[in-house]
Design an enzyme around this catalytic site. Structure first.
Site, mmCIF file in Angstrom:
data_model
loop_
_atom_site.group_PDB
_atom_site.id
_atom_site.type_symbol
_atom_site.label_atom_id
_atom_site.label_comp_id
_atom_site.label_asym_id
_atom_site.label_seq_id
_atom_site.Cartn_x
_atom_site.Cartn_y
_atom_site.Cartn_z
ATOM 1 N N GLU A 91 0.829 -1.197 0.000
ATOM 2 C CA GLU A 91 0.000 0.000 0.000
ATOM 3 C C GLU A 91 0.865 1.248 0.000
ATOM 4 O O GLU A 91 1.951 1.258 0.594
ATOM 5 C CB GLU A 91 -0.943 -0.030 1.206
ATOM 6 C CG GLU A 91 -1.935 -1.175 1.078
ATOM 7 C CD GLU A 91 -2.945 -1.248 2.198
ATOM 8 O OE1 GLU A 91 -2.744 -0.616 3.245
ATOM 9 O OE2 GLU A 91 -3.942 -1.954 2.011
ATOM 10 N N CYS A 104 3.868 8.404 0.717
ATOM 11 C CA CYS A 104 4.357 7.471 1.731
ATOM 12 C C CYS A 104 4.515 6.116 1.046
ATOM 13 O O CYS A 104 3.524 5.557 0.558
ATOM 14 C CB CYS A 104 3.328 7.424 2.863
ATOM 15 S SG CYS A 104 3.685 6.225 4.117
ATOM 16 N N CYS A 111 6.262 -7.120 7.468
ATOM 17 C CA CYS A 111 7.406 -6.625 8.237
ATOM 18 C C CYS A 111 7.696 -7.603 9.375
ATOM 19 O O CYS A 111 6.780 -8.213 9.933
ATOM 20 C CB CYS A 111 7.085 -5.250 8.830
ATOM 21 S SG CYS A 111 8.483 -4.525 9.721
ATOM 22 N N CYS A 115 6.035 -4.426 15.686
ATOM 23 C CA CYS A 115 5.578 -3.339 16.561
ATOM 24 C C CYS A 115 4.100 -3.566 16.884
ATOM 25 O O CYS A 115 3.299 -3.846 15.984
ATOM 26 C CB CYS A 115 5.786 -1.981 15.879
ATOM 27 S SG CYS A 115 7.501 -1.683 15.424
ATOM 28 N N CYS A 118 1.030 -1.805 15.052
ATOM 29 C CA CYS A 118 1.094 -1.707 13.595
ATOM 30 C C CYS A 118 0.352 -2.850 12.909
ATOM 31 O O CYS A 118 0.587 -4.025 13.207
ATOM 32 C CB CYS A 118 2.567 -1.714 13.188
ATOM 33 S SG CYS A 118 2.814 -1.771 11.425
ATOM 34 N N CYS A 333 -1.409 6.420 10.213
ATOM 35 C CA CYS A 333 -0.265 5.789 10.846
ATOM 36 C C CYS A 333 -0.662 4.488 11.543
ATOM 37 O O CYS A 333 -1.591 4.460 12.340
ATOM 38 C CB CYS A 333 0.318 6.773 11.856
ATOM 39 S SG CYS A 333 1.853 6.237 12.501
HETATM 40 S S1 SF4 Z 1 5.821 0.106 12.509
HETATM 41 FE FE1 SF4 Z 1 5.131 -1.702 11.400
HETATM 42 S S2 SF4 Z 1 6.103 -1.546 9.417
HETATM 43 FE FE2 SF4 Z 1 7.202 -0.143 10.804
HETATM 44 S S3 SF4 Z 1 8.897 -1.363 11.651
HETATM 45 FE FE3 SF4 Z 1 7.204 -1.563 13.084
HETATM 46 S S4 SF4 Z 1 6.150 -3.449 12.403
HETATM 47 FE FE4 SF4 Z 1 7.451 -2.784 10.721
#
Ligand code: SF4
Length: 351
Positions: A91, A104, A111, A115, A118, A333
């Site tokens: 995306e 962006c 990933c 986090c 996220c 975000c």
């Molecule tokens: S915020 Fe999401 S995309 Fe960014 S490093 Fe952390 S897990 Fe990965």
């Protein structure tokens, strides 16, 4: 076949075409079509002779991700879901604000950094994006927004850009090259969760780019709860790397701080943030958390945000309260991939 045309730096394309015996002005016409006119097909490069267009088609791949979904937010930001050749999705988000048009972009499918705020993290890492898949995001977004020239690029979409270091760096070289998109380094930012060795590597490289760090708490135990990377690279190590980055590049660091109700907005959180960032030449972007389906964190009230911001004002850093854009289209975000979540998460688990 030489490879994908968007995986080459402009001077590499130039070297190949000079070997073919092409004249310099022809090569400049080709580069102009790609990087200045955002042309998406050799067939549409009408001032190139047909024989050259045919040779380019035989020699270079120019397949592009397909725009699968294009959503426009009521705040006018736009999210594109792009389907890659292996049927994975990424995306990108286009945000227009006064004279600034920011794109962006994504650096990975999924990933690995996990986090806790996220949506992309829930997919896990599927794969790194190739150089051409990173560059194509800019080409596609600009093609769809011919009226609004993209002025700023942030690597803040899906993925941790510093975990795909080589491909991201090559894409940056292409985007910044004079004969490429000629983007100013001051208008490009890498956002990282804090991959310390890669921050050091970037600081020692010849790449010029601004750095934003997703901080979210300056209290180690809380940051670890939100961001597992904090267990690998401590806040002290992160701070030391950022001070070096600043020294070597002269770019001011930005910190992203997502404000989460009942979690990182107390007096002790403010105190820790002031202690961590107070002696770094930096900017702090405060972002109000957006509720994401399936995640437990809560959005703070406007009053809480105001009180937190006021308490931070003693710091010399520039503080901005960043409006999160595109909440209604899951483009804000932490929300990227939220709509794809059930399918990609399931597919990944089955691997
Ligand atoms: S915020 Fe999401 S995309 Fe960014 S490093 Fe952390 S897990 Fe990965």
């Amino acid at each position: 076949m030489n490879g994908h045309i968007l995986s080459f730096e402009p001077q590499e394309i130039e070297a190949i075409l000079l070997q073919w015996g092409e004249k310099k002005y022809r090569i400049n016409q080709l580069l102009d079509w790609i990087y200045k006119k955002y042309c998406l097909s050799f067939d549409d490069m009408l001032n190139l002779p047909i024989t050259l267009r045919e040779r380019l088609k035989e020699s270079f791949d120019f397949t592009l991700p397909q725009v699968d979904i294009r959503l426009k937010s009521k705040d006018s930001s736009e999210k594109y879901s792009l389907k890659l050749s292996d049927e994975n999705f990424i995306e990108i988000v286009f945000m227009s604000n006064n004279k600034k048009n920011t794109l962006c972009i994504s650096s990975q499918v999924g990933c690995a950094r996990n986090c806790q705020f996220c949506a992309t993290a829930k997919i896990g890492l599927i794969r790194n994006l190739k150089v051409e898949e990173i560059v194509a995001q800019l080409l596609i977004a600009q093609k769809f927004n011919p009226e609004n020239r993209i002025t700023n690029i942030v690597f803040m979409g899906m993925g941790e850009p510093l975990d795909n270091y080589d491909n991201v760096v090559k894409a940056i070289r292409i985007i910044q090259a004079e004969l490429g998109f000629a983007f100013s380094p001051r208008r490009m930012t890498i956002s990282t969760c804090g991959v310390v060795p890669a921050i050091n590597k970037l600081a020692d490289s010849d790449i010029k780019i601004k750095l934003a760090v997703s901080l979210n708490s300056a209290i180690s135990a809380k940051r670890s709860e939100l961001m597992p990377i904090n267990q690998k690279y401590s806040l002290d190590e992160l701070k030391a790397a950022l001070i070096e980055f600043r020294k070597k590049t002269s770019y001011r660091i930005s910190f992203e701080y997502i404000m989460i109700k009942n979690f990182n907005m107390s007096d002790s959180d403010v105190k820790a943030l002031i202690k961590f960032a107070g002696d770094i030449s930096c900017k702090i972007n405060l972002i109000k958390w957006n509720n994401v389906p399936g995640l437990p964190w809560l959005s703070p009230s406007d009053e809480d945000v105001e009180a937190f911001t006021k308490k931070l004002m003693v710091i010399s850093a520039a503080i901005t309260l960043r409006q999160s854009r595109g909440e209604d289209i899951a483009a804000a975000c932490g929300q990227l991939a939220a709509q794809r979540l059930p399918k990609q998460e399931k597919d990944n688990k089955e691997k």
